[in-house]
Structures are given as structure tokens and as C-alpha cells.
Design a protein around this motif. Structure first.
Motif, PDB file in Angstrom:
ATOM      1  N   GLY A  57      21.145  12.310  41.179  1.00 16.16           N
ATOM      2  CA  GLY A  57      21.330  13.126  42.377  1.00 16.16           C
ATOM      3  C   GLY A  57      20.940  14.564  42.150  1.00 16.16           C
ATOM      4  O   GLY A  57      21.024  15.091  41.033  1.00 16.16           O
ATOM      5  N   LEU A  58      20.513  15.199  43.208  1.00 14.64           N
ATOM      6  CA  LEU A  58      20.157  16.615  43.192  1.00 14.64           C
ATOM      7  C   LEU A  58      20.811  17.253  44.415  1.00 14.64           C
ATOM      8  O   LEU A  58      20.691  16.733  45.518  1.00 14.64           O
ATOM      9  N   ALA A  59      21.530  18.361  44.208  1.00 13.95           N
ATOM     10  CA  ALA A  59      22.195  19.069  45.310  1.00 13.95           C
ATOM     11  C   ALA A  59      21.824  20.547  45.227  1.00 13.95           C
ATOM     12  O   ALA A  59      21.782  21.116  44.135  1.00 13.95           O
ATOM     13  N   VAL A  60      21.544  21.177  46.385  1.00 13.91           N
ATOM     14  CA  VAL A  60      21.143  22.584  46.394  1.00 13.91           C
ATOM     15  C   VAL A  60      21.766  23.336  47.570  1.00 13.91           C
ATOM     16  O   VAL A  60      22.046  22.761  48.607  1.00 13.91           O
ATOM     17  N   HIS A  61      21.990  24.612  47.344  1.00 13.12           N
ATOM     18  CA  HIS A  61      22.299  25.561  48.418  1.00 13.12           C
ATOM     19  C   HIS A  61      21.393  26.757  48.173  1.00 13.12           C
ATOM     20  O   HIS A  61      21.429  27.367  47.109  1.00 13.12           O
ATOM     21  N   VAL A  62      20.559  27.061  49.157  1.00 14.02           N
ATOM     22  CA  VAL A  62      19.618  28.173  49.044  1.00 14.02           C
ATOM     23  C   VAL A  62      19.874  29.142  50.188  1.00 14.02           C
ATOM     24  O   VAL A  62      19.586  28.824  51.342  1.00 14.02           O
ATOM     25  N   PRO A  63      20.444  30.316  49.889  1.00 14.05           N
ATOM     26  CA  PRO A  63      20.659  31.301  50.951  1.00 14.05           C
ATOM     27  C   PRO A  63      19.322  31.733  51.542  1.00 14.05           C
ATOM     28  O   PRO A  63      18.339  31.876  50.825  1.00 14.05           O
ATOM     29  N   ASP A  64      19.284  31.917  52.853  1.00 10.77           N
ATOM     30  CA  ASP A  64      18.023  32.347  53.462  1.00 10.77           C
ATOM     31  C   ASP A  64      18.012  33.845  53.771  1.00 10.77           C
ATOM     32  O   ASP A  64      17.029  34.364  54.277  1.00 10.77           O
ATOM     33  N   ASP A  65      19.095  34.529  53.447  1.00 10.85           N
ATOM     34  CA  ASP A  65      19.175  35.959  53.733  1.00 10.85           C
ATOM     35  C   ASP A  65      18.794  36.789  52.515  1.00 10.85           C
ATOM     36  O   ASP A  65      17.960  37.676  52.580  1.00 10.85           O
ATOM     37  N   ARG A  66      19.428  36.500  51.382  1.00 11.62           N
ATOM     38  CA  ARG A  66      19.148  37.232  50.152  1.00 11.62           C
ATOM     39  C   ARG A  66      19.652  36.412  48.979  1.00 11.62           C
ATOM     40  O   ARG A  66      20.533  35.576  49.126  1.00 11.62           O
ATOM     41  N   LEU A  67      19.101  36.665  47.803  1.00 11.88           N
ATOM     42  CA  LEU A  67      19.575  35.997  46.601  1.00 11.88           C
ATOM     43  C   LEU A  67      20.471  36.898  45.773  1.00 11.88           C
ATOM     44  O   LEU A  67      21.131  36.453  44.857  1.00 11.88           O
ATOM     45  N   SER A  68      20.487  38.175  46.096  1.00 10.99           N
ATOM     46  CA  SER A  68      21.315  39.108  45.352  1.00 10.99           C
ATOM     47  C   SER A  68      21.680  40.279  46.243  1.00 10.99           C
ATOM     48  O   SER A  68      20.907  40.679  47.108  1.00 10.99           O
ATOM     49  N   GLN A  69      22.872  40.816  46.012  1.00 10.57           N
ATOM     50  CA  GLN A  69      23.312  41.965  46.787  1.00 10.57           C
ATOM     51  C   GLN A  69      24.372  42.709  45.998  1.00 10.57           C
ATOM     52  O   GLN A  69      25.215  42.096  45.344  1.00 10.57           O
ATOM     53  N   VAL A  70      24.320  44.011  46.064  1.00  9.16           N
ATOM     54  CA  VAL A  70      25.334  44.851  45.442  1.00  9.16           C
ATOM     55  C   VAL A  70      25.856  45.778  46.524  1.00  9.16           C
ATOM     56  O   VAL A  70      25.091  46.338  47.305  1.00  9.16           O
ATOM     57  N   ARG A  71      27.188  45.906  46.573  1.00  8.22           N
ATOM     58  CA  ARG A  71      27.779  46.768  47.582  1.00  8.22           C
ATOM     59  C   ARG A  71      28.945  47.527  46.959  1.00  8.22           C
ATOM     60  O   ARG A  71      29.797  46.935  46.312  1.00  8.22           O
ATOM     61  N   ALA A  72      28.959  48.827  47.162  1.00  5.42           N
ATOM     62  CA  ALA A  72      30.076  49.656  46.719  1.00  5.42           C
ATOM     63  C   ALA A  72      30.829  50.109  47.972  1.00  5.42           C
ATOM     64  O   ALA A  72      30.262  50.792  48.822  1.00  5.42           O
ATOM     65  N   LEU A  73      32.088  49.703  48.079  1.00  8.54           N
ATOM     66  CA  LEU A  73      32.899  50.036  49.241  1.00  8.54           C
ATOM     67  C   LEU A  73      33.793  51.221  48.931  1.00  8.54           C
ATOM     68  O   LEU A  73      34.226  51.404  47.792  1.00  8.54           O
ATOM     69  N   PRO A  74      34.113  52.024  49.943  1.00  7.20           N
ATOM     70  CA  PRO A  74      35.079  53.102  49.720  1.00  7.20           C
ATOM     71  C   PRO A  74      36.420  52.508  49.282  1.00  7.20           C
ATOM     72  O   PRO A  74      36.777  51.404  49.678  1.00  7.20           O
ATOM     73  N   GLN A  75      37.138  53.240  48.473  1.00  7.30           N
ATOM     74  CA  GLN A  75      38.399  52.737  47.944  1.00  7.30           C
ATOM     75  C   GLN A  75      39.418  52.459  49.043  1.00  7.30           C
ATOM     76  O   GLN A  75      40.293  51.616  48.900  1.00  7.30           O
ATOM     77  N   THR A  76      39.289  53.110  50.163  1.00  7.35           N
ATOM     78  CA  THR A  76      40.239  52.921  51.260  1.00  7.35           C
ATOM     79  C   THR A  76      39.939  51.696  52.110  1.00  7.35           C
ATOM     80  O   THR A  76      40.757  51.302  52.931  1.00  7.35           O
ATOM     81  N   GLN A  77      38.770  51.089  51.953  1.00  6.35           N
ATOM     82  CA  GLN A  77      38.398  49.929  52.766  1.00  6.35           C
ATOM     83  C   GLN A  77      38.909  48.639  52.125  1.00  6.35           C
ATOM     84  O   GLN A  77      38.703  48.418  50.932  1.00  6.35           O
ATOM     85  N   PRO A  78      39.563  47.773  52.884  1.00  3.91           N
ATOM     86  CA  PRO A  78      40.031  46.493  52.330  1.00  3.91           C
ATOM     87  C   PRO A  78      38.863  45.639  51.865  1.00  3.91           C
ATOM     88  O   PRO A  78      37.771  45.684  52.434  1.00  3.91           O
ATOM     89  N   ARG A  79      39.096  44.884  50.828  1.00  3.50           N
ATOM     90  CA  ARG A  79      38.081  43.984  50.281  1.00  3.50           C
ATOM     91  C   ARG A  79      38.539  42.547  50.510  1.00  3.50           C
ATOM     92  O   ARG A  79      39.660  42.194  50.192  1.00  3.50           O
ATOM     93  N   TRP A  80      37.663  41.738  51.017  1.00  2.00           N
ATOM     94  CA  TRP A  80      37.946  40.328  51.261  1.00  2.00           C
ATOM     95  C   TRP A  80      37.168  39.533  50.225  1.00  2.00           C
ATOM     96  O   TRP A  80      36.050  39.100  50.462  1.00  2.00           O
ATOM     97  N   GLU A  81      37.763  39.336  49.063  1.00  2.00           N
ATOM     98  CA  GLU A  81      37.058  38.734  47.936  1.00  2.00           C
ATOM     99  C   GLU A  81      36.532  37.330  48.225  1.00  2.00           C
ATOM    100  O   GLU A  81      35.462  36.972  47.768  1.00  2.00           O
TER     101      GLU A  81
END
Length: 177
Positions: free
Chosen positions: A109-133
Motif C-alpha cells: 500500500g501507498l498513502a499520501v497527503h500533499v498540501p496544495d497551498d505550501r510545503l513549509s511555513q514559518v510564523r512568529a506570533l506576538p506573545q499576546t496572541q493565543p496559539r492554537w497548536e
């Protein structure tokens, strides 16, 4: 030599690995398992067996190929403010090729998930903004699994596989005078 090979192989098989989450953990793999809330480990009978329980591939008796599209758009608010959680979208699918080896049911068997938006992303949020891990940027991850299964008796199915999941680790370093 054989006396040391077995303990070494056992130690390697039991060595802990870091856990990595992905969109399939959150939303499921293909429509049936998503509709069942991911509660399909003991009852996989489609391509999703490569993700949930590779031994289930040995249940299939004919070639199968499945393709789907995953799209989610979480709406998370704190005190009436939108938290700007990204949507998750991408192609999911796989194939199962069953057959026989020495008259024993066998499947690949072969199973895949390929995002169509991006393969990588980095985001730095302000310390006051909640993070939804659970819903954050790690849901944009490439996932590929190759699995094998065999059924030596009607009541026993054995399976395993190799999985590749794109890493989301990163770093940032500033130096100067």
C-alpha cells in the motif's frame, strides 16, 4: 553473530521516536475514516489502512486506488476576535496492490497527503496572541507512507511500513556587533 543480531534488532524496533502531528491526525484519512472520527484501526478495508493499520491491507483482494481532497477552515475566536487560524487543504489518496506470495495473501500500500497551498511555513506570533497548536501551521505537512501486509492464517494479519513526514522544525539566529 545471530545471538547479537536479535537483541540489536529488538532494541532498534523499540527505540522511542519523537511524535509528529499532521493533518491526518486531526481530520482523518479519506472520507470514510473522517466520517467515523478516525475510529477505524480495527476495521480498515480501504486505502486508509496504509495510515491507520497496515495489517488491514491484507484484507483487500483487488487493486484499489483512491483520491480525495481535504479542506478545513477552522473558525477560532477569543473574546470575539478572530485568531486567524489557517485552513488546511490538500490531496489525500493512495493505492493498494494485493496478491499472493507463496500462496499467502499479501498487499502493498501507498498513502499520501500533499498540501496544495505550501510545503513549509514559518510564523512568529506576538506573545499576546493565543496559539492554537493543534490547528496551527504544522497542518501544512507532506506525508508519504509505504506499507506491506501479509496474512499467514485467516485470523492473523501482519503489517508494517515506512513513513516520511516533512519536518516543521526551524531556527532563527541573529548575530552582529
Amino acid at each position: 553473530m545471530r545471538a547479537t543480531a536479535l537483541p540489536a534488532a529488538l532494541a532498534l524496533a523499540l527505540a522511542p521516536a519523537a511524535a509528529r502531528a499532521n493533518p491526518l491526525d486531526m481530520y482523518g484519512f479519506l472520507s470514510r475514516s473522517t466520517a467515523l472520527g478516525g475510529a477505524v484501526t480495527a476495521d480498515v478495508g480501504d486505502v486508509s489502512a496504509g495510515y491507520y493499520n497496515p495489517a488491514g491491507l491484507a484484507r483487500l483482494r483487488s487493486f484499489r486506488a483512491e483520491l480525495g481532497y481535504l479542506y478545513t477552515s477552522p473558525s477560532l475566536n477569543t473574546d470575539g476576535r478572530d485568531n486567524h487560524v489557517d485552513s488546511t487543504r490538500g490531496f489525500v489518496g493512495g493505492l493498494v496492490a494485493p496478491g499472493r506470495i507463496f500462496r499467502l495473501p499479501f498487499a502493498f500500500g501507498l498513502a499520501v497527503h500533499v498540501p496544495d497551498d505550501r510545503l513549509s511555513q514559518v510564523r512568529a506570533l506576538p506573545q499576546t496572541q493565543p496559539r492554537w497548536e493543534l490547528y496551527s501551521v504544522r497542518l501544512q505537512r507532506l506525508y508519504i507512507a509505504a506499507s506491506l501486509a501479509i496474512s499467514p492464517w485467516r485470523w492473523l494479519r501482519l503489517g508494517g511500513g515506512l513513513v516520511f513526514m516533512a519536518s516543521t522544525r526551524g531556527g532563527f539566529d541573529i548575530s552582529g556587533r
